[in-house]
Motif scaffolding. Structure first.
Motif, short mmCIF file in Angstrom:
data_model
loop_
_atom_site.label_atom_id
_atom_site.label_comp_id
_atom_site.label_asym_id
_atom_site.label_seq_id
_atom_site.Cartn_x
_atom_site.Cartn_y
_atom_site.Cartn_z
N ALA A 159 3.62 5.05 -5.71
CA ALA A 159 4.37 3.83 -6.10
C ALA A 159 5.78 4.17 -6.57
O ALA A 159 6.62 3.27 -6.69
N LEU A 160 6.05 5.45 -6.85
CA LEU A 160 7.37 5.80 -7.39
C LEU A 160 8.40 5.83 -6.26
O LEU A 160 8.13 6.28 -5.15
N GLY A 161 9.61 5.38 -6.55
CA GLY A 161 10.72 5.45 -5.58
C GLY A 161 10.61 4.38 -4.50
O GLY A 161 9.77 3.47 -4.55
N LEU A 162 11.49 4.49 -3.50
CA LEU A 162 11.54 3.58 -2.33
C LEU A 162 11.52 2.11 -2.77
O LEU A 162 12.47 1.65 -3.39
N GLU A 163 10.46 1.36 -2.47
CA GLU A 163 10.44 -0.07 -2.83
C GLU A 163 10.63 -0.28 -4.33
O GLU A 163 11.24 -1.26 -4.76
N ALA A 190 -11.20 -3.46 3.49
CA ALA A 190 -10.01 -4.32 3.37
C ALA A 190 -8.92 -3.72 4.23
O ALA A 190 -8.72 -2.49 4.24
N VAL A 191 -8.21 -4.58 4.97
CA VAL A 191 -7.22 -4.09 5.93
C VAL A 191 -5.82 -4.50 5.48
O VAL A 191 -5.56 -5.67 5.19
N PHE A 192 -4.92 -3.50 5.45
CA PHE A 192 -3.53 -3.71 5.05
C PHE A 192 -2.62 -3.22 6.18
O PHE A 192 -2.96 -2.25 6.87
N GLY A 193 -1.46 -3.85 6.33
CA GLY A 193 -0.57 -3.51 7.44
C GLY A 193 0.26 -2.28 7.14
O GLY A 193 0.75 -2.09 6.03
N GLU A 194 0.44 -1.45 8.18
CA GLU A 194 1.32 -0.28 8.05
C GLU A 194 2.78 -0.69 7.89
O GLU A 194 3.60 0.12 7.51
N LYS A 195 3.09 -1.96 8.22
CA LYS A 195 4.49 -2.39 8.06
C LYS A 195 4.92 -2.19 6.61
O LYS A 195 6.04 -1.80 6.34
N TYR A 200 0.46 0.16 1.41
CA TYR A 200 -0.84 0.63 1.90
C TYR A 200 -1.28 1.90 1.15
O TYR A 200 -2.41 2.00 0.68
N LEU A 201 -0.34 2.86 0.99
CA LEU A 201 -0.70 4.10 0.28
C LEU A 201 -1.01 3.83 -1.19
O LEU A 201 -1.93 4.43 -1.76
N VAL A 202 -0.25 2.94 -1.80
CA VAL A 202 -0.48 2.60 -3.21
C VAL A 202 -1.88 2.01 -3.37
O VAL A 202 -2.63 2.36 -4.30
N ILE A 203 -2.27 1.13 -2.46
CA ILE A 203 -3.57 0.47 -2.59
C ILE A 203 -4.71 1.43 -2.27
O ILE A 203 -5.76 1.41 -2.91
N LYS A 204 -4.48 2.32 -1.32
CA LYS A 204 -5.51 3.34 -1.02
C LYS A 204 -5.74 4.21 -2.27
O LYS A 204 -6.86 4.50 -2.64
N ARG A 205 -4.64 4.59 -2.91
CA ARG A 205 -4.73 5.42 -4.12
C ARG A 205 -5.42 4.65 -5.25
O ARG A 205 -6.26 5.17 -5.97
N LEU A 212 -13.06 1.66 -6.73
CA LEU A 212 -13.43 0.39 -6.11
C LEU A 212 -14.23 0.71 -4.84
O LEU A 212 -13.77 1.50 -4.00
N PRO A 213 -15.41 0.12 -4.69
CA PRO A 213 -16.27 0.49 -3.55
C PRO A 213 -15.86 -0.22 -2.27
O PRO A 213 -16.56 -1.08 -1.75
N VAL A 214 -14.69 0.13 -1.76
CA VAL A 214 -14.14 -0.53 -0.57
C VAL A 214 -13.39 0.51 0.25
O VAL A 214 -12.74 1.39 -0.31
N ALA A 215 -13.52 0.41 1.57
CA ALA A 215 -12.72 1.28 2.46
C ALA A 215 -11.40 0.56 2.74
O ALA A 215 -11.40 -0.58 3.21
N ILE A 216 -10.29 1.23 2.42
CA ILE A 216 -8.98 0.64 2.70
C ILE A 216 -8.51 1.15 4.05
O ILE A 216 -8.38 2.36 4.27
N GLU A 217 -8.29 0.23 4.97
CA GLU A 217 -7.87 0.60 6.33
C GLU A 217 -6.45 0.13 6.59
O GLU A 217 -6.03 -0.91 6.06
N ALA A 218 -5.76 0.86 7.46
CA ALA A 218 -4.41 0.45 7.87
C ALA A 218 -4.47 -0.21 9.23
O ALA A 218 -5.26 0.21 10.10
N GLY A 219 -3.66 -1.24 9.42
CA GLY A 219 -3.50 -1.88 10.74
C GLY A 219 -2.10 -1.60 11.25
O GLY A 219 -1.13 -1.64 10.49
#
Ligand SMILES: Nc1ncnc2c1ncn2[C@@H]1O[C@H](COP(=O)(O)OP(=O)(O)OP(=O)(O)O)[C@@H](O)[C@H]1O
Ligand SMILES: CC(C)(CO)[C@@H](O)C(=O)[O-]
Ligand code: BAL
Length: 330
Positions: A159-163, A190-195, A200-205, A212-219
């Motif tokens: 989450a640090l830097g960039l956005e 749960a599916v999040f966009g690579e855009k 996406y990386l923040v939520i995966k982390r 959280l018992p969920v697989a985070i996938e990228a679209g």
């Protein structure tokens, strides 16, 4: 329970598996024929929609009681083909798919476009029904943030830097609402966009760190014919701005190609930055980062999987985009 049914023209739902035969996340499910058994005749099917946590939980409990696996696609609405691709991806992985539409005030700073953000709930419901989504969850702000709400998820790492440089409030707002949504829906996938690659990386982390018992996938990012990434905010662009906006994809494509061909990161980044400054009204960042952690790379040729990312402004509209840029041997 208040369950609103939105009647829409949509193709028929796939058959659900029998109780106890739910599709298991991680295995690709057999979808059966997507063709319409009624030929060209439109079929009216409802899209159930709920607006409160208890109503949502009642639907989810019903699905769980039938042994269904659950996929989830969180959005802020104004749905386009990129969102729908995420829904379709979730449908290939799970028996039931819920999509949320919630313009989250906590991720907008004062002066950002919270009020202007496009809100098109009826059209969104129609698109979700057409895609085969099973439930629209459109909570009210009060349902999400009742009086006295006092908790925020705080983040480091990706989450640090960039956005976060341009929008310091942003990821705390996103992480808090996504934690709530994932807890409320309790999906398997749960599916999040690579855009929104950093998101996406923040939520995966976040999902890993909070167990959280969920697989985070990228679209994958869905693009216009000229390469511009679809985004709800593209509606803000004037005709002339829309043409310039498409240059972002070209600049990132050139940047990624330079890196995959072994050009030094410092040189390739300088060239991409120069092109961005020549094209756009402001440049927040154009940079190459470690694809897994978003750490800054050394100045030489990229020595690990890499992502090029950019945020620029065209007029008053802020665009973000990114691409993979890994050398084939790394
Ligand atoms: N072009 C796209 N292709 C695939 N997924 C996308 C695309 N655009 C957005 N998404 C994903 O859809 C989800 C919801 O995003 P959101 O509702 O903010 O849409 P958006 O088009 O990114 O809007 P905004 O203009 O506000 O950034 C996020 O996971 C986001 O990454
Ligand atoms: C993930 C999200 C739905 C949280 O509000 C939002 O940030 C978005 O649409 O990308
Ligand atoms: N797609 C990210 C949401 C936002 O910019 O607020």
């Amino acid at each position: 329970m208040r369950l609103h049914r939105v009647a829409r023209n949509a193709r028929p739902r796939r058959d659900a598996p029998a109780k106890g035969q739910s599709r298991v996340p991680g295995k690709r499910a057999s979808l059966g024929s997507p063709s319409c058994p009624h030929g060209a005749l439109p079929v009216i099917l409802p899209l159930p929609s709920v607006h409160s946590v208890p109503d949502l939980r009642a639907v989810i409990a019903g699905w769980r009681a039938q042994g269904f696996s659950i996929g989830f696609v969180p959005t802020m609405g104004a749905l386009h083909a990129g969102h729908i691709a995420l829904v379709r991806q979730a449908l290939t992985r799970c028996d039931r798919v819920a999509a949320s539409v919630f313009v989250n005030p906590a991720q907008f700073a004062p002066g950002e476009d919270f009020d202007a953000y496009p809100r098109t709930l009826d059209a969104d419901a129609a698109k979700l029904a057409e895609a085969g989504c099973h439930l629209l969850y459109a909570p009210t702000a009060r349902a999400m943030y009742p009086d006295g709400f006092s908790t925020t998820v705080s983040l480091k790492g990706p989450a640090l830097g960039l956005e976060s440089e341009a929008r310091p409030h942003f990821f705390a707002g996103v992480a808090t609402v996504v934690t709530k949504l994932l807890t409320q829906v309790s999906p398997d996938v749960a599916v999040f966009g690579e855009k929104d690659y950093q998101q996406y990386l923040v939520i995966k982390r976040l999902a890993a760190d909070l167990d959280l018992p969920v697989a985070i996938e990228a679209g994958e990012t869905v693009r216009e014919a000229d390469g511009l990434a679809l985004s709800s905010r593209n509606v803000y662009l004037s005709g002339q701005e829309r043409q310039r906006a498409a240059r972002l994809n070209v600049i990132l494509d050139d940047f990624a190609r330079d890196l995959t061909e072994g050009r030094a990161v410092a040189e390739a980044e300088a060239a991409a930055l120069k092109a961005a400054h020549e094209t756009f009204d402001a440049v927040d960042y154009v940079t190459a980062r470690c694809a897994q952690t978003l750490e800054i790379l050394g100045p030489g040729p990229a020595d690990r999987p890499t992502r090029v990312l950019a945020a620029v402004r065209v007029g008053t509209t802020r665009l973000i985009d990114n691409r993979a840029a890994s050398r084939p041997d790394r």
